[in-house]
Design a protein around this motif. Structure first.
Motif, PDB file in Angstrom:
ATOM      1  N   PRO A  54      85.578  71.723   7.228  1.00 13.49           N
ATOM      2  CA  PRO A  54      85.696  70.751   6.136  1.00 13.49           C
ATOM      3  C   PRO A  54      86.445  69.477   6.510  1.00 13.49           C
ATOM      4  N   GLY A  55      87.277  69.541   7.550  1.00  6.68           N
ATOM      5  CA  GLY A  55      87.937  68.331   8.044  1.00  6.68           C
ATOM      6  C   GLY A  55      88.829  67.675   7.021  1.00  6.68           C
ATOM      7  N   LEU A  56      88.462  66.459   6.609  1.00  7.31           N
ATOM      8  CA  LEU A  56      89.266  65.717   5.639  1.00  7.31           C
ATOM      9  C   LEU A  56      88.846  66.021   4.203  1.00  7.31           C
ATOM     10  N   GLY A  57      87.823  66.852   4.035  1.00  4.58           N
ATOM     11  CA  GLY A  57      87.453  67.309   2.701  1.00  4.58           C
ATOM     12  C   GLY A  57      86.433  66.467   1.963  1.00  4.58           C
ATOM     13  N   THR A  58      85.756  65.549   2.640  1.00 11.19           N
ATOM     14  CA  THR A  58      84.768  64.695   1.973  1.00 11.19           C
ATOM     15  C   THR A  58      83.621  65.511   1.372  1.00 11.19           C
ATOM     16  N   LEU A  59      82.974  66.319   2.207  1.00 16.63           N
ATOM     17  CA  LEU A  59      81.872  67.152   1.730  1.00 16.63           C
ATOM     18  C   LEU A  59      82.397  68.233   0.780  1.00 16.63           C
ATOM     19  N   THR A  60      83.575  68.733   1.078  1.00 18.39           N
ATOM     20  CA  THR A  60      84.204  69.762   0.240  1.00 18.39           C
ATOM     21  C   THR A  60      84.361  69.280  -1.197  1.00 18.39           C
ATOM     22  N   ARG A  61      84.904  68.094  -1.353  1.00 16.23           N
ATOM     23  CA  ARG A  61      85.124  67.553  -2.701  1.00 16.23           C
ATOM     24  C   ARG A  61      83.801  67.334  -3.436  1.00 16.23           C
ATOM     25  N   ALA A  62      82.766  66.893  -2.692  1.00 15.07           N
ATOM     26  CA  ALA A  62      81.452  66.684  -3.318  1.00 15.07           C
ATOM     27  C   ALA A  62      80.870  68.015  -3.803  1.00 15.07           C
ATOM     28  N   PRO A  77      94.603  73.298  12.853  1.00 12.87           N
ATOM     29  CA  PRO A  77      95.732  73.613  11.965  1.00 12.87           C
ATOM     30  C   PRO A  77      96.159  72.458  11.069  1.00 12.87           C
ATOM     31  N   VAL A  78      96.117  71.233  11.592  1.00 11.83           N
ATOM     32  CA  VAL A  78      96.524  70.085  10.774  1.00 11.83           C
ATOM     33  C   VAL A  78      95.529  69.853   9.639  1.00 11.83           C
ATOM     34  N   LEU A  79      94.248  69.845   9.974  1.00  6.29           N
ATOM     35  CA  LEU A  79      93.225  69.643   8.945  1.00  6.29           C
ATOM     36  C   LEU A  79      93.175  70.835   7.993  1.00  6.29           C
ATOM     37  N   GLY A  80      93.435  72.030   8.527  1.00 10.82           N
ATOM     38  CA  GLY A  80      93.468  73.212   7.682  1.00 10.82           C
ATOM     39  C   GLY A  80      94.542  73.100   6.611  1.00 10.82           C
ATOM     40  N   THR A  81      95.706  72.589   6.999  1.00 12.67           N
ATOM     41  CA  THR A  81      96.794  72.399   6.035  1.00 12.67           C
ATOM     42  C   THR A  81      96.414  71.351   4.992  1.00 12.67           C
ATOM     43  N   HIS A  82      95.701  70.296   5.428  1.00 10.85           N
ATOM     44  CA  HIS A  82      95.245  69.264   4.494  1.00 10.85           C
ATOM     45  C   HIS A  82      94.270  69.857   3.477  1.00 10.85           C
ATOM     46  N   GLU A  84      94.028  72.914   2.658  1.00 14.31           N
ATOM     47  CA  GLU A  84      94.798  73.874   1.873  1.00 14.31           C
ATOM     48  C   GLU A  84      95.446  73.189   0.676  1.00 14.31           C
ATOM     49  N   SER A  85      95.850  71.940   0.868  1.00 11.48           N
ATOM     50  CA  SER A  85      96.462  71.193  -0.239  1.00 11.48           C
ATOM     51  C   SER A  85      95.440  70.913  -1.339  1.00 11.48           C
ATOM     52  N   THR A  88      95.031  74.175  -3.408  1.00 11.55           N
ATOM     53  CA  THR A  88      96.090  74.492  -4.376  1.00 11.55           C
ATOM     54  C   THR A  88      95.787  73.886  -5.740  1.00 11.55           C
ATOM     55  N   GLU A  89      94.958  72.830  -5.744  1.00 12.65           N
ATOM     56  CA  GLU A  89      94.587  72.164  -6.997  1.00 12.65           C
ATOM     57  C   GLU A  89      93.243  72.641  -7.514  1.00 12.65           C
ATOM     58  N   GLU A  90      92.478  73.358  -6.680  1.00 13.34           N
ATOM     59  CA  GLU A  90      91.116  73.720  -7.036  1.00 13.34           C
ATOM     60  C   GLU A  90      90.865  75.193  -6.736  1.00 13.34           C
ATOM     61  N   PRO A  91      90.860  76.056  -7.757  1.00 13.57           N
ATOM     62  CA  PRO A  91      90.691  77.493  -7.533  1.00 13.57           C
ATOM     63  C   PRO A  91      89.311  77.889  -7.013  1.00 13.57           C
ATOM     64  N   ARG A  92      88.339  76.981  -7.098  1.00 13.72           N
ATOM     65  CA  ARG A  92      86.995  77.308  -6.584  1.00 13.72           C
ATOM     66  C   ARG A  92      86.873  77.062  -5.074  1.00 13.72           C
ATOM     67  N   LEU A  93      87.950  76.615  -4.456  1.00 13.45           N
ATOM     68  CA  LEU A  93      87.949  76.409  -3.005  1.00 13.45           C
ATOM     69  C   LEU A  93      88.707  77.545  -2.327  1.00 13.45           C
ATOM     70  N   HIS A  94      88.008  78.266  -1.468  1.00  9.26           N
ATOM     71  CA  HIS A  94      88.598  79.385  -0.717  1.00  9.26           C
ATOM     72  C   HIS A  94      88.587  78.998   0.762  1.00  9.26           C
ATOM     73  N   LEU A  95      89.740  78.902   1.355  1.00 11.60           N
ATOM     74  CA  LEU A  95      89.856  78.427   2.731  1.00 11.60           C
ATOM     75  C   LEU A  95      90.284  79.536   3.679  1.00 11.60           C
ATOM     76  N   VAL A  96      89.580  79.631   4.800  1.00  7.90           N
ATOM     77  CA  VAL A  96      90.012  80.470   5.913  1.00  7.90           C
ATOM     78  C   VAL A  96      90.438  79.534   7.037  1.00  7.90           C
ATOM     79  N   LYS A  97      91.687  79.645   7.459  1.00  9.96           N
ATOM     80  CA  LYS A  97      92.175  78.831   8.575  1.00  9.96           C
ATOM     81  C   LYS A  97      91.959  79.641   9.850  1.00  9.96           C
ATOM     82  N   GLY A  98      90.853  79.366  10.520  1.00 10.30           N
ATOM     83  CA  GLY A  98      90.503  80.122  11.711  1.00 10.30           C
ATOM     84  C   GLY A  98      89.230  79.585  12.335  1.00 10.30           C
ATOM     85  N   ASP A  99      88.725  80.298  13.328  1.00 10.66           N
ATOM     86  CA  ASP A  99      87.546  79.911  14.092  1.00 10.66           C
ATOM     87  C   ASP A  99      86.290  80.382  13.363  1.00 10.66           C
TER      88      ASP A  99
END
Length: 272
Positions: A54-62, A77-82, A84-85, A88-99
């Motif tokens: 998802p990177g910076l979340g452009t497609l994710t937000r759409a 890890p840096v983009l994963g933390t982004h 992840e933020s 925290t505001e959107e319960p329909r987003l489920h993130l796995v920080k991994g390969d």
């Protein structure tokens, strides 16, 4: 709307992150391409959608704006933390920080059969990730941003130099629908190679090869210029022996090279 080039640069600077070429970090900055991706996948409210990188979340937000339930996988890890933020505001987003090779479908529930994949896919993992998806539950639709070379391999037909094992596995299970070439100017940073937005729809009766047959086809294509009868004799497995005896009934010339045998003929061998 996607971030503009300057907004993308600013956000990356805020995150203290430099795009990593080895991870294929080229961020979409063209709103038309984002909209086209969702349109091709026919994303609707309530759809479960897997997103890789998802990177910076452009497609994710759409996807979230369209009402989708997003299962994203981010290795960085840096983009994963982004991302992840955002979660925290959107319960329909489920993130796995991994390969994504370890989590090809993210945290998609194991009993969920109806889902889609929409992703800007990193080139380095495109083929092994696709192989993992084809061995798993098959999505109804995939809309993938790929480097053009990978898209050509996926869409390749028998008799072409791009045709290979992944082409067979993909065409056995999916219809490859018209895609769109995408300019490098639609990304930041601009990639050195061309990209294609690819559209795949699961067949009404998708076919999947058994694991031992999948491995045999991969081995055969490592020597794609040799005759199929010679390769099957050399393989010395029960599957290879059965296929060797079934060449004629599958309409395959024993002197044919693997790349000359079309997907339906490979399926006929498997069914023999």
């Amino acid at each position: 709307m996607p971030l503009s080039p300057s907004q993308t640069r600013d956000l990356l600077e805020q995150l203290g992150h430099r795009p990593k070429k080895q991870l294929g970090q080229n961020f979409l900055i063209d709103g038309n391409i984002v909209r086209k991706s969702l349109e091709l996948a026919e994303v609707a409210a309530g759809d479960h959608v897997v997103e890789i990188g998802p990177g910076l979340g452009t497609l994710t937000r759409a996807l979230l704006d369209a009402g989708a339930i997003v299962h994203a996988v981010e290795k960085d890890p840096v983009l994963g933390t982004h991302v992840e933020s955002i979660a925290t505001e959107e319960p329909r987003l489920h993130l796995v920080k991994g390969d994504a090779l370890d989590y090809p479908l993210g945290d998609l529930p194991e009993d969920l059969q109806d889902y889609k994949i929409v992703a800007n896919l990193p080139y380095a993992i495109s083929t092994p990730w696709m192989a993992a998806v084809l061995e798993n539950r098959l999505p109804s639709v995939m809309t993938l941003m790929l480097q053009k070379e990978a898209a050509q391999r996926y869409a390749a037909k028998a008799g072409t130099k791009q045709f290979g094992a992944i082409s067979i596995f993909l065409h056995a299970a999916f219809d490859v629908l018209p895609g769109h070439d995408v300019s490098g100017s639609c990304f930041y940073p601009k990639p050195d190679v061309g990209s294609t937005l690819m559209h795949l729809r699961r067949k009404t009766a998708p076919f999947r090869f058994k694991p031992e047959s999948t491995q045999l086809i991969r081995e055969i294509f490592q020597q794609r210029r040799k005759q199929i009868s010679s390769l099957l004799r050399k393989a010395k497995s029960d599957t290879a022996t059965r296929w060797l005896e079934s060449l004629a009934s599958a309409g395959i010339d024993p002197s044919a090279r693997p790349e000359q045998i079309d997907t339906q003929q490979w399926i006929s061998l498997e069914k023999s």
